[in-house]
Motif scaffolding. Structure first.
Motif, short mmCIF file in Angstrom:
data_model
loop_
_atom_site.label_atom_id
_atom_site.label_comp_id
_atom_site.label_asym_id
_atom_site.label_seq_id
_atom_site.Cartn_x
_atom_site.Cartn_y
_atom_site.Cartn_z
N ILE A 112 0.83 -1.20 0.00
CA ILE A 112 0.00 0.00 0.00
C ILE A 112 0.87 1.26 0.00
N ALA A 113 2.06 1.18 0.63
CA ALA A 113 2.96 2.33 0.68
C ALA A 113 3.46 2.71 -0.71
N PRO A 406 14.35 -6.04 -3.73
CA PRO A 406 13.83 -4.69 -3.46
C PRO A 406 12.57 -4.34 -4.25
N ARG A 407 12.31 -5.07 -5.33
CA ARG A 407 11.11 -4.78 -6.11
C ARG A 407 9.84 -5.00 -5.30
N GLY A 408 9.93 -5.82 -4.24
CA GLY A 408 8.75 -6.10 -3.41
C GLY A 408 8.21 -4.87 -2.73
N ALA A 409 9.07 -3.91 -2.42
CA ALA A 409 8.61 -2.70 -1.73
C ALA A 409 8.90 -1.43 -2.52
N SER A 471 14.01 0.75 -1.07
CA SER A 471 14.35 -0.65 -0.80
C SER A 471 15.58 -1.04 -1.59
N THR A 472 16.43 -1.84 -0.95
CA THR A 472 17.66 -2.30 -1.60
C THR A 472 17.79 -3.80 -1.36
N PHE A 477 12.82 -4.25 2.67
CA PHE A 477 11.49 -3.83 3.13
C PHE A 477 11.38 -2.32 3.37
N GLU A 478 12.46 -1.60 3.07
CA GLU A 478 12.46 -0.15 3.30
C GLU A 478 11.34 0.48 2.46
#
Ligand SMILES: [Zn+2]
Length: 522
Positions: A112-113, A406-409, A471-472, A477-478
C-alpha cells in the motif's frame, strides 16, 4: 393466476437476492442517505488513460467516485486539500507473490505504501488450491488491498500427475488438467498462469498448456506466462507463447519481459519486433516489466538443460548469466553464511572455481531437499528502456509482501522517481497508464484503473517531485517516500507514511466482479 403470482414472488425474491449478491449488506448502497462524502480539492488529475494532467476536484461518495471537475464542495462535506499533488487511480500489480503474506500481514504496508490498491496473485504457474475456499477466506478476512487470483498451471499439473511429473502428460491427463482449469475459473480464478522455466512445468509441452489455456479463455480469462526460457532460447520460447495464444484464442500477459543472458543482451528491439508482428496479426499480447536489472529466483533456474552437476554445462550457464560474480546468494538453509555473497566470492574463499562452487551449492541443497535463493544481474539498461517504452508494456512488481528483492517494496515509486523524473524515459501520465488502465484492460476491469465517475474510488495521491523507492537488496522492506494518501474502495488506507489500519480490500473474480459469496450461500 396462481402460477403468475408464484412467478412474481420468485421474481421479487430473486431480484432481492441478486441485489444481495451485488450489494451485500455492508455495501454503502444499502445506506445511501448516511453515506459520507469527501472532496479532494486542488489535485492534479492523472486519470489513468495517459491524458495530460489537469487541475480538478474529485468527490468520493461511499466507495465510488461521484464527481470530477471544478465544483465547490458543500458545507457538510469533508475536504482534503491536495495542494497540487498528483491524484491517480490506485496502482494495479498484475504479478504479485503475496499469497502467504496476505495471511500474516493483511495491512500489506510494503504494498500500500507504493500506491498499490489491487494485487493479483497466482503468478508463475503456482497458485493456491482449491481456489474457492482461498477466495472465501480472503473475503472473510479482508486486507488493505483488492485481491484476485490466477490458477497455476504447475499447481494443476502436480495435482493430476503427482510425483510422476518428469515426463509429458498423456492425453487423458491433459484432459483432466483442462477440466480442472475450467473448474478453477468457475470457482473465481481470473485466468491461467504458467512458469514453464520452472521444474514441474518444464516437462510440459505446448499441447498441454494450450489445452488448459483454451479453457481459461472460454471462461473469459487470460493467459499469463513466465515463458520457457528468458535467455539463450528466449526467441523460441516467445514463439511457443504466441502459438499458445493463437491456439487457445486467449489474451496474453507476458510476465517480467526480459532478455537475460549475455547472448541476447541488446536484442530487445528484435524481441519487440516479433511481438509487434504478432499484435499486428490480431494477437492480444501485453507484457509487464519490473524496473530492476537484477532477477531473483532459485539457483537452478540458470541451467536450462538441468545438468546441475555437469561442469561443462555449469560453466556455460554461469557465463551466460554474466559470470559467477553476477550470481548473489540471498538465502541458503543448509549454509546460511553463504547469504550476501556471490558465487565468485564463495569460490575464492574456498579456493575453488566458480563452477565447482556452483556444483557444491547444488549438492548441499539437494541433500537438504532445498535450493539456494539467488539474485542474478542479467539485464542491461538499454533493453529495459526499450521494453518500458512500448505502449503494451505495463509495470508489475513480481514482488509482494516479504519479498527479499527490493522490487517487493519499491517497484512503482521507482518507476515514477527514476524512469519518469530522473531518466525521462516516460511521461508521468504514460507511466501512470502503465500502472492503472493497462493492467485493468488485461484484467477486463471496467470500473477500476481510471478516474471516472461511477468507478471505484481506488486512489493514490503522490508528490511527483519527491516520490522514490528506498528498498535495496540489503534492506528490501524499506518503504518508499512521496506516496501521501491511498484510498481503496473509498476508504483511506495509507496516510502520510502510515497505514490507517483499514482493510477495505475486495475479492474480485473475472471482469472484476466481486466474489459471489452471497450467491453461493443461497
Ligand atoms: Zn516469473
Amino acid at each position: 393466476m396462481l402460477l403468475r403470482l408464484g412467478l412474481n414472488v420468485i421474481r421479487i425474491l430473486s431480484s432481492f437476492f441478486l441485489c444481495l449478491l451485488f450489494f451485500p449488506p455492508s455495501s454503502p448502497v444499502f445506506s445511501q442517505q448516511k453515506l459520507q462524502s469527501l472532496v479532494i480539492i486542488n489535485a492534479q488529475i492523472a486519470d489513468g488513460t495517459g491524458a495530460p494532467l489537469r487541475k480538478a476536484n474529485l468527490r468520493i461518495t461511499g466507495s465510488h467516485i461521484t464527481r470530477i471537475g471544478n465544483f465547490k464542495p458543500s458545507k457538510s462535506e469533508q475536504i482534503l486539500d491536495a495542494k497540487g499533488l498528483v491524484l491517480a487511480p490506485g496502482f494495479i500489480d498484475i504479478h504479485n507473490h503475496s499469497t502467504r503474506g496476505l495471511d500474516s500481514d493483511p495491512l500489506a504496508e510494503t504494498q500500500i505504501a507504493q500506491g498499490i490498491t489491487s494485487l493479483i496473485i497466482g503468478a508463475d504457474g503456482d497458485s493456491p488450491w482449491p481456489i474457492q475456499p482461498w477466495l472465501i477466506a480472503r473475503t472473510e478476512n479482508p486486507s488493505s488491498v483488492n485481491v484476485a487470483v490466477i490458477a497455476g498451471h504447475a499447481t494443476i499439473r502436480k495435482l493430476v500427475m503427482g510425483e510422476d511429473f518428469r515426463r509429458a502428460a498423456t492425453p487423458e491427463e491433459v484432459a483432466k488438467m483442462a477440466t480442472l482449469t475450467a473448474h478453477a475459473m468457475h470457482e473465481g480464478a481470473i485466468g491461467l498462469s504458467s512458469g514453464l522455466e520452472y521444474y514441474v512445468a518444464s516437462y510440459s509441452n505446448t499441447d498441454e498448456v494450450a489445452a488448459m489455456a483454451a479453457e481459461a479463455g472460454k471462461a473469459g480469462g487470460f493467459y499469463m506466462t513466465h515463458i520457457r526460457d528468458e535467455g539463450n532460447k528466449s526467441f523460441e520460447a516467445l514463439k511457443e507463447e504466441i502459438e499458445i495464444g493463437k491456439r487457445a484464442h486467449i489474451p496474453i500477459e507476458h510476465s517480467h519481459i526480459k532478455v537475460s543472458t549475455t547472448a541476447v543482451w541488446g536484442k530487445a528491439p528484435e524481441y519487440i519486433a516479433t511481438i509487434n508482428d504478432a499484435r499486428k496479426h490480431g494477437l492480444d499480447f501485453l507484457a509487464d516489466c519490473y524496473p530492476y536489472e537484477a532477477w531473483h529466483s532459485n539457483i537452478k533456474v540458470i541451467m536450462p538443460d538441468k545438468q546441475y552437476t555437469n561442469p561443462e554445462s555449469v560453466e556455460k550457464a554461469l557465463a551466460d548469466t554474466g559470470g559467477p560474480e553476477s550470481v548473489l546468494v540471498t538465502e541458503f538453509k543448509p549454509n546460511p553464511s553463504y547469504a550476501g555473497h556471490t558465487v565468485a566470492d564463495l569460490a575464492k574463499a574456498n579456493n575453488i572455481s566458480g563452477t565447482e562452487m556452483y556444483i557444491r551449492i547444488i549438492k548441499e541443497g539437494d541433500a537438504w531437499n532445498t535450493e539456494a535463493s539467488v539474485i542474478g544481474t542479467s539485464m542491461i539498461e538499454s533493453d529495459i528502456k526499450a521494453f518500458y517504452q512500448q505502449p503494451w508494456v505495463m509495470v508489475a512488481s513480481d514482488g509482494g509482501i516479504n519479498s527479499s528483492h527490493p522490487r517487493g517494496a519499491g517497484t512503482f515509486p521507482r518507476v515514477l522517481g527514476v524512469y519518469v523524473r530522473e531518466k525521462k524515459w516516460l511521461t508521468l501520465p504514460e507511466a501512470i497508464r502503465k500502472m492503472t488502465s493497462l493492467p485493468a484492460k488485461r484484467l477486463g476491469w471496467k470500473d477500476r484503473g481510471t478516474l471516472k465517475v461511477g468507478n471505484f474510488a481506488d486512489l493514490v495521491l503522490f508528490n511527483p517531485d519527491t516520490v522514490i523507492d528506498h528498498s535495496t537488496f540489503e534492506k528490501p522492506f524499506e518503504l518508499p517516500t512521496g506516496i501521501e494518501k491511498v484510498f481503496v474502495n473509498g476508504t483511506l488506507t495509507w496516510d502520510s507514511g502510515h497505514s490507517t489500519g483499514a482493510k477495505p480490500g475486495a475479492v474480485l473474480t473475472v471482469a472484476g466482479k466481486p466474489m459471489r459469496k452471497y450467491f453461493q450461500l443461497l
